[in-house]
Enzyme design. Structure first.
Site, PDB file in Angstrom:
ATOM      1  CD  GLU A 191      -1.289   0.033   3.691  1.00  0.00           C
ATOM      2  OE1 GLU A 191      -2.416  -0.438   3.471  1.00  0.00           O
ATOM      3  OE2 GLU A 191      -0.919   0.448   4.811  1.00  0.00           O
ATOM      4  CG  HIS A 235       6.688   2.021  -2.429  1.00  0.00           C
ATOM      5  ND1 HIS A 235       6.944   1.325  -1.274  1.00  0.00           N
ATOM      6  CD2 HIS A 235       7.454   3.156  -2.362  1.00  0.00           C
ATOM      7  CE1 HIS A 235       7.815   1.979  -0.533  1.00  0.00           C
ATOM      8  NE2 HIS A 235       8.149   3.103  -1.165  1.00  0.00           N
ATOM      9  CB  CYS A 245       8.535  -1.285  -2.758  1.00  0.00           C
ATOM     10  SG  CYS A 245       8.280  -2.051  -1.154  1.00  0.00           S
TER      11      CYS A 245
HETATM   12  N1  LIG Z   1       5.920  -3.341   7.522  1.00  0.00           N
HETATM   13  C1  LIG Z   1       5.798  -3.329   6.187  1.00  0.00           C
HETATM   14  N2  LIG Z   1       6.452  -2.399   5.484  1.00  0.00           N
HETATM   15  C2  LIG Z   1       6.323  -2.425   4.151  1.00  0.00           C
HETATM   16  C3  LIG Z   1       5.555  -3.365   3.469  1.00  0.00           C
HETATM   17  N3  LIG Z   1       5.648  -3.115   2.143  1.00  0.00           N
HETATM   18  C4  LIG Z   1       6.458  -2.038   2.031  1.00  0.00           C
HETATM   19  N4  LIG Z   1       6.871  -1.617   3.245  1.00  0.00           N
HETATM   20  C5  LIG Z   1       7.745  -0.517   3.671  1.00  0.00           C
HETATM   21  O1  LIG Z   1       7.051   0.677   3.799  1.00  0.00           O
HETATM   22  C6  LIG Z   1       8.026   1.669   4.094  1.00  0.00           C
HETATM   23  C7  LIG Z   1       7.572   3.024   3.633  1.00  0.00           C
HETATM   24  O2  LIG Z   1       8.547   3.866   4.145  1.00  0.00           O
HETATM   25  P1  LIG Z   1       8.787   5.380   3.676  1.00  0.00           P
HETATM   26  O3  LIG Z   1      10.070   5.875   4.293  1.00  0.00           O
HETATM   27  O4  LIG Z   1       7.541   6.174   3.929  1.00  0.00           O
HETATM   28  O5  LIG Z   1       8.912   5.206   2.109  1.00  0.00           O
HETATM   29  P2  LIG Z   1      10.190   5.310   1.191  1.00  0.00           P
HETATM   30  O6  LIG Z   1      10.869   6.636   1.370  1.00  0.00           O
HETATM   31  O7  LIG Z   1       9.761   4.971  -0.194  1.00  0.00           O
HETATM   32  O8  LIG Z   1      11.110   4.181   1.812  1.00  0.00           O
HETATM   33  P3  LIG Z   1      12.224   3.277   1.134  1.00  0.00           P
HETATM   34  O9  LIG Z   1      11.539   2.068   0.574  1.00  0.00           O
HETATM   35  O10 LIG Z   1      13.141   2.918   2.263  1.00  0.00           O
HETATM   36  O11 LIG Z   1      12.895   4.097   0.058  1.00  0.00           O
HETATM   37  C8  LIG Z   1       9.307   1.150   3.467  1.00  0.00           C
HETATM   38  O12 LIG Z   1      10.212   0.891   4.511  1.00  0.00           O
HETATM   39  C9  LIG Z   1       8.881  -0.167   2.782  1.00  0.00           C
HETATM   40  O13 LIG Z   1       9.898  -1.142   2.781  1.00  0.00           O
HETATM   41  C10 LIG Z   1       4.875  -4.342   4.248  1.00  0.00           C
HETATM   42  O14 LIG Z   1       4.162  -5.226   3.741  1.00  0.00           O
HETATM   43  N5  LIG Z   1       5.033  -4.286   5.590  1.00  0.00           N
HETATM   44 ZN   LIG Z   2       6.280  -0.842  -0.948  1.00  0.00          ZN
END
Ligand SMILES: Nc1nc2c(ncn2[C@@H]2O[C@H](COP(=O)(O)OP(=O)(O)OP(=O)(O)O)[C@@H](O)[C@H]2O)c(=O)[nH]1
Ligand SMILES: [Zn+2]
Length: 210
Positions: free
Chosen positions: A100, A102, A170
């Site tokens: 959710e 990305h 992602c």
């Molecule tokens: N707990 C959890 N985290 C998820 C899942 N899918 C994606 N994520 C994480 O959601 C987080 C969103 O973090 P943000 O810092 O807001 O987004 P971002 O800047 O795109 O983060 P990065 O992926 O580290 O570049 C990331 O750490 C992803 O790895 C999931 O199913 N569960």
């Molecule tokens: Zn993601």
């Protein structure tokens, strides 16, 4: 309707007819995707992209069709009275979902177990429940808990165990770019909170855990 409605019972739910691919919704989504193509620097009028907005609209509706389906209803449609009281394990169920954060795919396998309490469930309904919750925007932890809660509340077994292991695109094709990391989540109720039962379940699926 032009065959655009999901109305083949076997195709999606086996039971519930869903009106997901309605032409107005596809047109509206397609317009948004056309605009997105422009904004990322593409030319939506070039030949290869002419039908892309509509294709993406339909794909996105398919990838999120779980919102339309009632997992508890599907599960409760196939409960059979049976005095089997050992663990039932359905493992290696393919999972395709989208994070959710990305809206990029995460995918892998789910392993589900329950211990019946007077009723067993039609085996195919367990992967159907997985799909209904996976075909939405998700985080893996919530997906795991939703599957557990659905089975516990509907079947009221002695216990439920859910283990899911997935790769998150992602984390592979962008961001931290870790190509081989696998995330494992688990959720348990009742008998599976006891170490011995949980160990039996984990042992039965262990050859498949990465
Ligand atoms: N707990 C959890 N985290 C998820 C899942 N899918 C994606 N994520 C994480 O959601 C987080 C969103 O973090 P943000 O810092 O807001 O987004 P971002 O800047 O795109 O983060 P990065 O992926 O580290 O570049 C990331 O750490 C992803 O790895 C999931 O199913 N569960
Ligand atoms: Zn993601």
């Amino acid at each position: 309707m032009n065959g655009q409605y999901i109305d083949d019972e076997d195709e999606i739910s086996g039971y519930q007819k869903i009106d997901r691919y309605n032409p107005e919704l596809i047109t509206s989504l397609s317009e948004h995707y056309k605009e997105i193509l422009k904004q990322i620097g593409e030319n939506p009028e070039r030949e290869g992209l002419l039908k892309t907005p509509e294709r993406v609209a339909k794909a996105m509706l398919y990838l999120t069709h779980g919102y339309e389906l009632d997992a508890k209803k599907i599960l409760s449609s196939a409960l059979f009275k049976e005095e089997y009281s050992q663990m039932v394990v359905v493992k290696d169920i393919e999972v395709y979902s989208m994070c959710e954060h990305h809206m990029l795919p995460f995918f892998g396998k789910a392993h589900i177990a329950y211990i019946p309490n007077g009723h067993v469930v039609g085996l195919s309904k367990i992967p159907r429940v997985v799909d209904i919750y996976a075909r939405r925007l998700q985080v893996q932890e919530r997906l795991t808990n939703e599957i557990r809660d659905c089975i516990q509340e509907t079947l009221q077994p002695i216990g439920v165990g859910v283990v899911i292991e997935c790769r998150h695109l992602c984390m592979c094709m962008r961001g931290v770019q870790k190509q081989n990391s696998v995330t494992t989540t688990s959720a348990f109720t009742g008998g599976f909170l006891q170490e011995k039962t949980r160990a039996e379940f984990l042992n039965l699926i262990s050859n498949k855990l990465s």
